[in-house]
Design a protein around this motif. Structure first.
Motif, short mmCIF file in Angstrom:
data_model
loop_
_atom_site.label_atom_id
_atom_site.label_comp_id
_atom_site.label_asym_id
_atom_site.label_seq_id
_atom_site.Cartn_x
_atom_site.Cartn_y
_atom_site.Cartn_z
N LYS A 189 13.85 -18.45 28.39
CA LYS A 189 13.91 -18.63 26.94
C LYS A 189 13.31 -19.96 26.49
O LYS A 189 12.88 -20.09 25.35
N MET A 190 13.28 -20.93 27.41
CA MET A 190 12.65 -22.20 27.08
C MET A 190 11.18 -22.25 27.47
O MET A 190 10.48 -23.22 27.19
N GLY A 191 10.72 -21.21 28.17
CA GLY A 191 9.31 -21.13 28.54
C GLY A 191 8.93 -21.94 29.76
O GLY A 191 7.79 -22.38 29.88
N PHE A 192 9.88 -22.12 30.68
CA PHE A 192 9.61 -22.85 31.92
C PHE A 192 9.91 -21.95 33.11
O PHE A 192 10.73 -21.03 33.02
N SER A 193 9.28 -22.25 34.23
CA SER A 193 9.71 -21.64 35.48
C SER A 193 11.00 -22.31 35.92
O SER A 193 11.34 -23.39 35.42
N ASN A 194 11.72 -21.68 36.85
CA ASN A 194 12.97 -22.30 37.32
C ASN A 194 12.73 -23.69 37.89
O ASN A 194 13.51 -24.62 37.68
N SER A 195 11.64 -23.82 38.66
CA SER A 195 11.35 -25.12 39.29
C SER A 195 10.97 -26.17 38.24
O SER A 195 11.37 -27.34 38.36
N GLN A 196 10.22 -25.78 37.21
CA GLN A 196 9.85 -26.72 36.14
C GLN A 196 11.10 -27.18 35.39
O GLN A 196 11.25 -28.37 35.08
N LEU A 197 11.96 -26.22 35.06
CA LEU A 197 13.18 -26.56 34.33
C LEU A 197 14.06 -27.50 35.16
O LEU A 197 14.58 -28.49 34.65
N ASN A 198 14.20 -27.16 36.43
CA ASN A 198 15.01 -27.99 37.33
C ASN A 198 14.47 -29.41 37.38
O ASN A 198 15.23 -30.38 37.28
N ARG A 199 13.17 -29.55 37.51
CA ARG A 199 12.54 -30.86 37.63
C ARG A 199 12.74 -31.67 36.34
O ARG A 199 13.08 -32.86 36.39
N ASN A 200 12.52 -31.03 35.20
CA ASN A 200 12.64 -31.74 33.92
C ASN A 200 14.07 -32.14 33.61
O ASN A 200 14.32 -33.26 33.15
N ILE A 201 15.02 -31.24 33.83
CA ILE A 201 16.42 -31.54 33.54
C ILE A 201 16.94 -32.61 34.50
O ILE A 201 17.65 -33.55 34.10
N LYS A 202 16.58 -32.49 35.77
CA LYS A 202 17.06 -33.47 36.75
C LYS A 202 16.50 -34.85 36.46
O LYS A 202 17.19 -35.87 36.60
N SER A 203 15.24 -34.92 36.04
CA SER A 203 14.63 -36.21 35.71
C SER A 203 15.33 -36.86 34.52
O SER A 203 15.52 -38.07 34.49
N LEU A 204 15.74 -36.03 33.56
CA LEU A 204 16.36 -36.55 32.34
C LEU A 204 17.83 -36.88 32.53
O LEU A 204 18.32 -37.91 32.06
#
Length: 267
Positions: A189-204
């Motif tokens: 729903k946010m338009g990311f792959s699981n790995s992209q979402l994981n990377r972005n959320i973990k970084s933040l």
């Protein structure tokens, strides 16, 4: 989330620097009506530091303050001093006193609600004791001719991180308490792959998506219990947990106390 209808009276110039301070006072009580000595000292220190740095303070909730400044210098110096003083007015044996997060943002009068909302997310979501917006950092750099802020003490967000945070929390606010909510739904729903979402959320946030959602649910459950907004079972289901037993286990692991014990201490 701050919802005070009179907060606009804090904005009296075209551009203001906004600071949101969130302290963890849920566990530092003598009884339900009185904070202990160490927490009172911390609060007194915060008030004095704000006044010394020419801040205009408003108490939004029991543990949330909104402060405005006329300069970025005053805001950043105040934040650093508040964090520094907390080491000396609270006991070294109990780290719960030192859970003190600060978010600094800037705003024009017409956009103050959004600026406060984002500064609050800096406190509650982004990893870092003091988090500042890219605009605040840019103003500071311009005034001081590009000095480097201490990255161990202050986290300056990049514009892309701010955009992601805004998108993330807009989505999360709609779905955070849905017990059927999954990371796959999240990413699609946010338009990311699981790995992209994981990377972005973990970084933040410093956490993977599942842990981030669980922590957010527990923080909001803590506030509901603190404000006596339901039984443990009611709060568990309201915050997206399928089982009061599992909720109690997660609560105890996160805060070091069972929700039943926490309720008794705040009754």
């Amino acid at each position: 989330m701050p919802t005070d209808t009179n907060r606009h009276d804090l904005i009296d110039t075209p551009l203001q620097v906004l600071m949101v301070i969130e302290s963890s006072n849920y566990f530092n009580r003598v009884d339900s009506l009185q904070f202990d000595l160490f927490y009172q000292r911390l609060q007194n220190s915060i008030h004095k530091t704000i006044s010394k740095h020419r801040g205009k303070e408003k108490h939004l909730k029991t543990n949330i303050y909104l402060v405005t400044f006329n300069s970025v210098d005053d805001a950043i110096s105040c934040a650093l001093k508040i964090k520094h003083n907390a080491k000396y007015v609270t006991p070294s044996f109990d780290s719960s006193y030192k859970i003190l997060n600060i978010g600094i943002n800037s705003s024009k009068a017409k956009l103050v609600d959004e600026a406060i909302r984002m500064a609050t997310y800096y406190c509650e979501v982004v990893s870092g004791d003091i988090v500042i917006s890219s605009e605040v950092n840019s103003i500071y750099q311009d005034v001081h001719h590009n000095p480097k802020l201490n990255k161990d003490k202050i986290r300056s967000l990049k514009p892309r991180e701010e955009d992601f945070l805004k998108r993330l929390m807009s989505f999360v606010e709609e779905h955070w308490n849905d017990s059927q909510f999954s990371v796959t739904d999240f990413s699609q729903k946010m338009g990311f792959s699981n790995s992209q979402l994981n990377r972005n959320i973990k970084s933040l946030t410093g956490l993977p998506p599942n842990s981030f959602i669980k922590k957010l649910r527990l923080q909001r459950a803590l506030k509901l219990l603190y404000n006596r907004k339901g039984t443990i079972a009611n709060v568990a289901f309201e915050t997206g947990f399928n089982s009061p037993t599992y909720f109690s286990k997660c609560f105890s692991k996160q805060f070091g106390i069972l929700p039943s014990t926490f309720l008794k201490q705040n009754t």
